[in-house]
Enzyme design. Structure first.
Site, short mmCIF file in Angstrom:
data_model
loop_
_atom_site.label_atom_id
_atom_site.label_comp_id
_atom_site.label_asym_id
_atom_site.label_seq_id
_atom_site.Cartn_x
_atom_site.Cartn_y
_atom_site.Cartn_z
N ASP A 151 6.30 -10.12 -3.31
CA ASP A 151 6.74 -9.90 -1.93
C ASP A 151 6.77 -8.41 -1.63
O ASP A 151 7.28 -7.98 -0.60
CB ASP A 151 8.09 -10.56 -1.65
CG ASP A 151 9.22 -10.05 -2.54
OD1 ASP A 151 8.99 -9.11 -3.32
OD2 ASP A 151 10.34 -10.60 -2.45
N ILE A 165 9.59 -9.98 -7.31
CA ILE A 165 10.33 -10.52 -6.17
C ILE A 165 11.56 -9.65 -5.94
O ILE A 165 12.38 -9.49 -6.85
CB ILE A 165 10.79 -11.99 -6.43
CG1 ILE A 165 9.58 -12.89 -6.73
CG2 ILE A 165 11.60 -12.52 -5.26
CD1 ILE A 165 8.61 -13.06 -5.56
N HIS A 166 11.65 -9.08 -4.72
CA HIS A 166 12.82 -8.22 -4.48
C HIS A 166 13.28 -8.18 -3.03
O HIS A 166 14.38 -7.70 -2.74
CB HIS A 166 12.51 -6.79 -4.93
CG HIS A 166 11.61 -6.04 -4.00
ND1 HIS A 166 10.25 -6.17 -4.04
CD2 HIS A 166 11.88 -5.18 -2.98
CE1 HIS A 166 9.71 -5.41 -3.10
NE2 HIS A 166 10.66 -4.81 -2.44
N ARG A 167 12.49 -8.66 -2.06
CA ARG A 167 12.85 -8.50 -0.65
C ARG A 167 14.07 -9.35 -0.28
O ARG A 167 14.24 -10.47 -0.75
CB ARG A 167 11.67 -8.86 0.25
CG ARG A 167 10.59 -7.80 0.24
CD ARG A 167 9.64 -7.95 1.42
NE ARG A 167 8.62 -6.93 1.34
CZ ARG A 167 8.72 -5.71 1.87
NH1 ARG A 167 9.81 -5.39 2.54
NH2 ARG A 167 7.75 -4.83 1.75
N GLN A 168 14.89 -8.80 0.62
CA GLN A 168 16.15 -9.44 0.97
C GLN A 168 15.96 -10.84 1.54
O GLN A 168 16.76 -11.73 1.28
CB GLN A 168 16.91 -8.57 1.98
CG GLN A 168 17.52 -7.32 1.36
CD GLN A 168 18.37 -6.55 2.36
OE1 GLN A 168 18.59 -6.98 3.48
NE2 GLN A 168 18.85 -5.39 1.95
#
Length: 359
Positions: free
Chosen positions: A281, A208-211
């Site tokens: 993501d 999980i990393h998307r803004q």
């Protein structure tokens, strides 16, 4: 000898570049100069890829990171322009949809240098995503558009690219070549499965990393609540992006999930090979799951790789914990045919031949 400059800045670009760099080296028809913008500066997110994947060491490392979009892209544009003026390449190769991609394409085009965009034509149709802006603008100023899928071609046609002075080619997805090639080495070079005491098919791999997920605490809490519920059935292994880790820490958020540091590509391949399924993501990891015959739960409202969803290999759940758990349960009984040809073959060689034509 003709020369290209390859612009790299983020993990997926290192993986894709490794394939193309090896082919360029084998043929030796033109020289490649690699520029690392520094966008991913953590050693586990960047340096390790160059060492373990035997990518030629970058000639230039611009060390630009830790900035907002405007400052980062602006500094990259300035520094890449300086490199291009010094190197005088015949073409610039950019990958994907990062700030490094857009900066490289802009710098080249303003100097009248040909731009080659690998992974062209992808669309999420979500203009709130920085990546969507980057890929649309990069496509528009590229001379050679190397598209991974039929839907990517369709997107360009629908946007009128057939009437523009650019060449559109369906090349396939170069990530497929990377998975096939490096899978030969990952088992002997990686010990992550035994190090983490994991059992085949008994854990879920998550990233999980998307803004839109990490910067929204409601979304972030919901996603991690879903992961924690799934974790009661299968261990959830989460290589945590430094940015996500900082957000969790600053908000005192703790979840019962097996969090590990970012891993190198060989470790990631072994996690993919041995996991039950993937929750992510990320764009690239959706395909890497498919290449390793794993289902994928997409923690987004849209995907650039829509063929994975339409063919039943992936489900989009956004940040909805309930949908995530339902998808996990549904995939436990799936018998999908992962032999379906969605992304081509000998992709790197196909790309090499097209690049050679325009130099």
């Amino acid at each position: 000898m003709k020369k290209i400059v390859t612009i790299l800045g983020a993990r997926p670009q290192f993986v894709k570049a490794a394939v193309l760099s090896r082919i360029i080296s084998n043929h030796n028809d033109f020289e490649e100069v690699i520029v690392h913008t520094g966008q991913h500066y953590d050693a586990n997110m960047s340096d390790i890829f160059f060492s373990e994947m035997e990518i030629p060491k970058p000639t230039y490392n611009l060390a630009i990171n830790g900035l907002g979009h405007g400052a980062m892209t602006g500094q990259m544009l300035q520094k890449i322009e300086e490199v291009l003026i010094a190197e005088k390449p015949d073409a610039v190769v950019v990958f994907g949809d990062t700030n490094s991609t857009l900066a490289g394409a802009l710098a080249a085009k303003k100097l009248h240098i040909k731009v080659i965009h690998i992974e062209a034509g992808l669309r999420s149709f979500n203009m709130k995503m920085p990546e969507e802006i980057n890929r649309i603008l990069t496509d528009r100023i590229s001379d050679l558009l190397l598209c991974p899928t039929d839907s990517a071609i369709d997107n360009l046609v629908n946007e009128g690219f057939e009437n523009m002075p650019s060449k559109i080619i369906k090349s396939g997805d170069i990530m497929k070549d990377a998975v096939e090639y490096y899978s030969q080495f990952s088992q002997e070079k990686s010990t992550i499965i035994s190090d983490l005491n994991l059992k085949k098919n008994e854990f879920v791999l998550a990233t999980i990393h998307r803004q839109e997920n990490t910067d929204d605490l409601v979304n972030l809490n919901s996603i991690f609540a879903g992961l924690e519920t799934i974790g009661k059935e299968k261990t959830v292994v989460l290589p945590l992006h430094p940015r996500t880790k900082a957000i969790l820490k600053s908000n005192n958020l703790n979840f019962n999930i097996k969090v590990i540091d970012p891993v190198g590509y060989f470790d990631m391949l072994e996690l993919l090979k041995n996991c039950n399924l993937v929750i992510t993501d990320s764009g690239g990891l959706q395909k890497e799951a498919f290449f390793n015959k794993k289902h994928c739960i997409i923690a987004r409202e849209e995907t650039e790789w829509i063929e994975l969803v339409t063919n039943g290999f992936a489900k989009m759940v956004g940040s909805d914990a309930v949908k995530m758990v339902k998808a996990f349960i549904a995939f436990q009984d799936s018998t999908a045919n992962f032999k379906m040809d969605l992304y081509g073959a000998n992709v790197g060689e196909n790309m090499y031949k097209e690049i050679l034509k325009i130099l």
